[in-house]
Design a protein around this motif. Structure first.
Motif, PDB file in Angstrom:
ATOM      1  N   LEU A   1       0.812  -1.213   0.000  1.00 58.14           N
ATOM      2  CA  LEU A   1       0.000   0.000   0.000  1.00 58.14           C
ATOM      3  C   LEU A   1       0.849   1.268   0.000  1.00 58.14           C
ATOM      4  CD1 LEU A   1      -2.809  -0.961   2.543  1.00 58.14           C
ATOM      5  CD2 LEU A   1      -2.737  -1.310   0.075  1.00 58.14           C
TER       6      LEU A   1
ATOM      7  N   ARG B   1      -9.970   4.064  -2.061  1.00 55.87           N
ATOM      8  CA  ARG B   1      -9.554   2.938  -1.232  1.00 55.87           C
ATOM      9  C   ARG B   1     -10.253   1.676  -1.705  1.00 55.87           C
ATOM     10  NH1 ARG B   1      -8.012   4.290   3.978  1.00 55.87           N
ATOM     11  NH2 ARG B   1      -9.264   2.607   4.865  1.00 55.87           N
TER      12      ARG B   1
ATOM     13  N   GLN C   1      -7.939  -2.533   1.227  1.00 58.89           N
ATOM     14  CA  GLN C   1      -7.414  -1.509   2.113  1.00 58.89           C
ATOM     15  C   GLN C   1      -8.339  -1.284   3.304  1.00 58.89           C
ATOM     16  OE1 GLN C   1      -6.354   0.773  -1.851  1.00 58.89           O
ATOM     17  NE2 GLN C   1      -6.088   2.097  -0.088  1.00 58.89           N
TER      18      GLN C   1
ATOM     19  N   PHE D   1      -2.805   4.663   5.147  1.00 59.62           N
ATOM     20  CA  PHE D   1      -4.195   4.817   4.699  1.00 59.62           C
ATOM     21  C   PHE D   1      -4.556   6.259   4.365  1.00 59.62           C
ATOM     22  CE2 PHE D   1      -4.102   0.903   7.146  1.00 59.62           C
ATOM     23  CZ  PHE D   1      -4.743   0.037   6.284  1.00 59.62           C
TER      24      PHE D   1
END
Length: 401
Positions: free
Chosen positions: A326, A335, A339, A384
């Motif tokens: 990622l 996303r 994820q 993220f």
């Protein structure tokens, strides 16, 4: 007249025989060796059993601390928690010379054993020292160079009662920390591997895994058969001349503090260094993943004591490797379902660890680990939310690409 002389002669011979037997009876002592920081595992001290028969110039030390790197599968057995140690025999003079050179104290406690008990004790040691009988499966807490002599003393004395306040004993973790404090990274690693069972207060039987605590117990012990003290005398044969420096600057805490500060700076202020942060994150996730594999192996597959349950399993686990791809994705906005699942997995893992940390009486975590935990949170957030402006605004749509 002849009958009287014969009786007198027999009496003299019997008396001389009894006197010789008393002199030739073995004297058995417990030897306790002080610590040294030459190697981390020497910090815990050592224990030996001295057997002396002056009339026969017999003076040897039996100790259960020998192992051979040449034995088959030694490293594999060590990883599995099943290393084979053995009983070795050393002349007393050589034993003292080795520890005199290292500046380590040697204290002798002469044991209160009958002639028959001492002879049986020696017979067992000589049998146990034979090559075919010498090996045993070592266990750091429950079957080591100190617990084996304790078990033998209890066996051949007919049992012991320890008159000692067990509330004075520390937990397993506290005792291990106190001994290994000077080896900071070793202590940090040991704290990670030891689970909640290590935070239980030790009993008198448990505490004997440390040589100096065993010596303290023997000072208080009495024989079950007659209530007499098991220790007849106590003598310091060698003084402790090597000083182990305790405390001082805590390097693991400093290292993790620098890591957290660097991550804050790179994440919020140095936007042009995303590649640098990616590299740092890759290294961090790899280290955490490797530690996770090691910790999960120790917890679920090895025979090491006190490695499960372990709250550190929520911080160190193999799933860190799943985050590395990622870091290098091109789509920084949308996303994927993959994820999202990882996000909730890591959020739940770190959140559960946070809950466990604040529960009173829970597992004691290593000093400095909360800083490592904060580093993990920062890097998970970056994974993220690569753009700090998007924090709090996750896009949970499945990627259309």
């Amino acid at each position: 007249m002849k009958s009287t002389l014969l009786r007198l002669l027999l009496f003299v011979l019997f008396s001389l025989s009894a006197a010789f037997s008393a002199v030739a009876s073995p004297t058995i002592s417990l030897l306790t060796v002080g610590s040294t920081d030459e190697e981390a595992f020497f910090l815990y001290g050592h224990t030996g059993i001295r057997v002396r028969i002056p009339e026969e110039s017999y003076d040897y030390v039996f100790n259960y601390g020998y192992f051979s790197l040449q034995q088959p599968n030694f490293y594999l057995n060590f990883i599995l928690g099943k290393p084979l140690y053995m009983l070795g025999v050393t002349p007393m003079e050589s034993f003292l010379e080795d520890y005199r050179a290292g500046g380590r104290a040697v204290t002798e406690q002469v044991l209160n054993l009958s002639e028959k008990e001492a002879e049986d004790f020696l017979a067992f040691l000589e049998w146990n020292a034979r090559p075919e009988n010498a090996q045993y499966r070592y266990n750091f807490f429950f079957d080591n160079c100190a617990t084996r002599p304790r078990d033998l003393i209890e066996k051949f004395s007919g049992g012991l009662t320890y008159h000692i306040d067990e509330t004075e004993f520390p937990t397993f973790r506290e005792a291990a920390r106190e001994k290994s404090e000077s080896a900071q990274w070793y202590t940090f690693g040991a704290d990670i591997c030891l689970g909640s069972q290590s935070d239980k207060r030790m009993t008198a039987k448990d505490a004997a895994y440390l040589p100096d605590l065993l010596m303290k117990e023997m000072d208080s012990a009495t024989r079950n058969s007659d209530g007499a003290p098991i220790v007849l005398s106590k003598t310091e044969l060698l003084p402790q001349t090597h000083t182990i420096v305790q405390g001082g600057f805590y390097w693991p805490g400093f290292f993790f503090s620098v890591l957290v500060a660097a991550l804050f700076v790179i994440y919020f202020f140095v936007k042009s260094n995303r590649l640098t942060l990616n590299i740092i994150a890759t290294l961090f996730f790899s280290v955490m993943g490797i530690l996770g594999i090691t910790l999960w192996f120790l917890a679920f597959l090895s025979a090491h004591p006190h490695t499960f349950p372990n709250e550190n399993l929520f911080l160190y686990h193999p799933f860190w490797f799943l985050l590395i791809p990622l870091l290098y994705r091109k789509d920084t906005v949308r996303r994927t379902l993959y994820q999202d699942l990882l996000f909730w997995l890591f959020t739940a893992s770190l959140g559960l660890l946070a809950v466990l940390v604040i529960i009173p009486g829970g597992q004691v975590l290593p000093r400095g680990e909360l800083l490592l935990w904060l580093s993990a949170i920062l890097l998970v957030i970056y994974t993220f939310y690569p753009d700090p402006k998007r924090i709090g605004k996750p896009n949970f749509r499945i990627s259309e690409s």
